[in-house]
Motif scaffolding. Structure first.
Motif, mmCIF file in Angstrom:
data_model
loop_
_atom_site.group_PDB
_atom_site.id
_atom_site.type_symbol
_atom_site.label_atom_id
_atom_site.label_comp_id
_atom_site.label_asym_id
_atom_site.label_seq_id
_atom_site.Cartn_x
_atom_site.Cartn_y
_atom_site.Cartn_z
ATOM 1 N N VAL A 9 0.875 -1.167 0.000
ATOM 2 C CA VAL A 9 0.000 0.000 0.000
ATOM 3 C C VAL A 9 0.911 1.215 0.000
ATOM 4 O O VAL A 9 1.680 1.424 0.931
ATOM 5 C CB VAL A 9 -0.931 0.014 1.232
ATOM 6 C CG1 VAL A 9 -1.728 1.304 1.284
ATOM 7 C CG2 VAL A 9 -1.861 -1.190 1.214
ATOM 8 N N ILE A 12 -2.595 6.327 0.940
ATOM 9 C CA ILE A 12 -3.865 6.270 1.669
ATOM 10 C C ILE A 12 -4.355 7.709 1.798
ATOM 11 O O ILE A 12 -3.608 8.584 2.233
ATOM 12 C CB ILE A 12 -3.716 5.646 3.072
ATOM 13 C CG1 ILE A 12 -3.114 4.250 2.991
ATOM 14 C CG2 ILE A 12 -5.066 5.615 3.790
ATOM 15 C CD1 ILE A 12 -2.772 3.633 4.345
ATOM 16 N N VAL A 20 -12.293 6.419 2.500
ATOM 17 C CA VAL A 20 -10.859 6.125 2.527
ATOM 18 C C VAL A 20 -10.484 5.523 1.169
ATOM 19 O O VAL A 20 -11.074 4.540 0.723
ATOM 20 C CB VAL A 20 -10.494 5.154 3.673
ATOM 21 C CG1 VAL A 20 -9.036 4.750 3.603
ATOM 22 C CG2 VAL A 20 -10.823 5.793 5.024
ATOM 23 N N TYR A 22 -7.305 4.009 -1.124
ATOM 24 C CA TYR A 22 -5.925 3.533 -1.027
ATOM 25 C C TYR A 22 -5.486 2.883 -2.330
ATOM 26 O O TYR A 22 -6.306 2.428 -3.122
ATOM 27 C CB TYR A 22 -5.718 2.608 0.174
ATOM 28 C CG TYR A 22 -6.335 1.230 0.097
ATOM 29 C CD1 TYR A 22 -5.576 0.135 -0.300
ATOM 30 C CD2 TYR A 22 -7.656 1.003 0.465
ATOM 31 C CE1 TYR A 22 -6.121 -1.140 -0.336
ATOM 32 C CE2 TYR A 22 -8.207 -0.253 0.440
ATOM 33 C CZ TYR A 22 -7.440 -1.327 0.036
ATOM 34 O OH TYR A 22 -7.982 -2.592 0.003
ATOM 35 N N GLU A 24 -2.613 0.202 -4.047
ATOM 36 C CA GLU A 24 -1.622 -0.853 -3.872
ATOM 37 C C GLU A 24 -0.744 -0.902 -5.116
ATOM 38 O O GLU A 24 -1.246 -0.906 -6.237
ATOM 39 C CB GLU A 24 -2.285 -2.213 -3.675
ATOM 40 C CG GLU A 24 -3.027 -2.327 -2.363
ATOM 41 C CD GLU A 24 -3.694 -3.670 -2.195
ATOM 42 O OE1 GLU A 24 -3.279 -4.421 -1.303
ATOM 43 O OE2 GLU A 24 -4.630 -3.963 -2.971
ATOM 44 N N VAL A 53 -8.932 -6.272 4.115
ATOM 45 C CA VAL A 53 -8.266 -4.997 3.841
ATOM 46 C C VAL A 53 -6.918 -4.995 4.580
ATOM 47 O O VAL A 53 -6.828 -5.471 5.714
ATOM 48 C CB VAL A 53 -9.163 -3.825 4.307
ATOM 49 C CG1 VAL A 53 -8.447 -2.493 4.165
ATOM 50 C CG2 VAL A 53 -10.476 -3.825 3.525
ATOM 51 N N ASN A 56 -2.679 -1.721 7.672
ATOM 52 C CA ASN A 56 -2.408 -0.288 7.811
ATOM 53 C C ASN A 56 -3.582 0.566 7.330
ATOM 54 O O ASN A 56 -3.836 1.640 7.863
ATOM 55 C CB ASN A 56 -1.100 0.114 7.119
ATOM 56 C CG ASN A 56 -1.036 -0.263 5.662
ATOM 57 O OD1 ASN A 56 -1.775 -1.108 5.173
ATOM 58 N ND2 ASN A 56 -0.113 0.352 4.946
ATOM 59 N N VAL A 57 -4.348 0.072 6.377
ATOM 60 C CA VAL A 57 -5.544 0.781 5.915
ATOM 61 C C VAL A 57 -6.642 0.669 6.979
ATOM 62 O O VAL A 57 -7.330 1.648 7.273
ATOM 63 C CB VAL A 57 -6.031 0.237 4.557
ATOM 64 C CG1 VAL A 57 -7.309 0.931 4.112
ATOM 65 C CG2 VAL A 57 -4.937 0.388 3.503
ATOM 66 N N CYS A 61 -8.785 3.631 8.876
ATOM 67 C CA CYS A 61 -10.256 3.626 8.920
ATOM 68 C C CYS A 61 -10.760 3.711 10.359
ATOM 69 O O CYS A 61 -11.698 4.461 10.653
ATOM 70 C CB CYS A 61 -10.815 2.369 8.256
ATOM 71 S SG CYS A 61 -10.547 2.298 6.473
#
Length: 85
Positions: A9, A12, A20, A22, A24, A53, A56-57, A61
């Protein structure tokens, strides 16, 4: 010759209404030299299921999606449904 594939990722973003976004990056490497790179973008709406998910995402969130943000987003969605009806 050693080929490796990594997915990371690398971006973000949180929008003002709590969505949110993001990205990749998938990289194919040969002996430390990058051969190719592709991107995949995903968006998540407040209170969406975060199964699968990246961790880190999910952490972002969990911070961004306060009860107030979720309620405001749901009200926004509901208001847009009544306008279009």
């Amino acid at each position: 010759m050693s080929l490796t594939k990594t997915t990371t990722v690398d971006q973000i973003t949180v929008t003002e209404n709590g969505i949110v976004l993001y990205r990749e990056a998938t990289r194919i490497m040969e002996d430390g030299e990058q051969l190719s790179q592709t991107y995949h973008r995903t968006s998540l709406t407040p209170a969406q299921d975060l199964t699968g998910v990246p961790a880190n995402v999910v952490a972002i969130c969990n911070v961004a999606w306060t009860a107030e943000v979720i309620a405001a987003y749901q009200a926004q969605v509901e208001a847009s449904r009544t306008v279009g009806a």
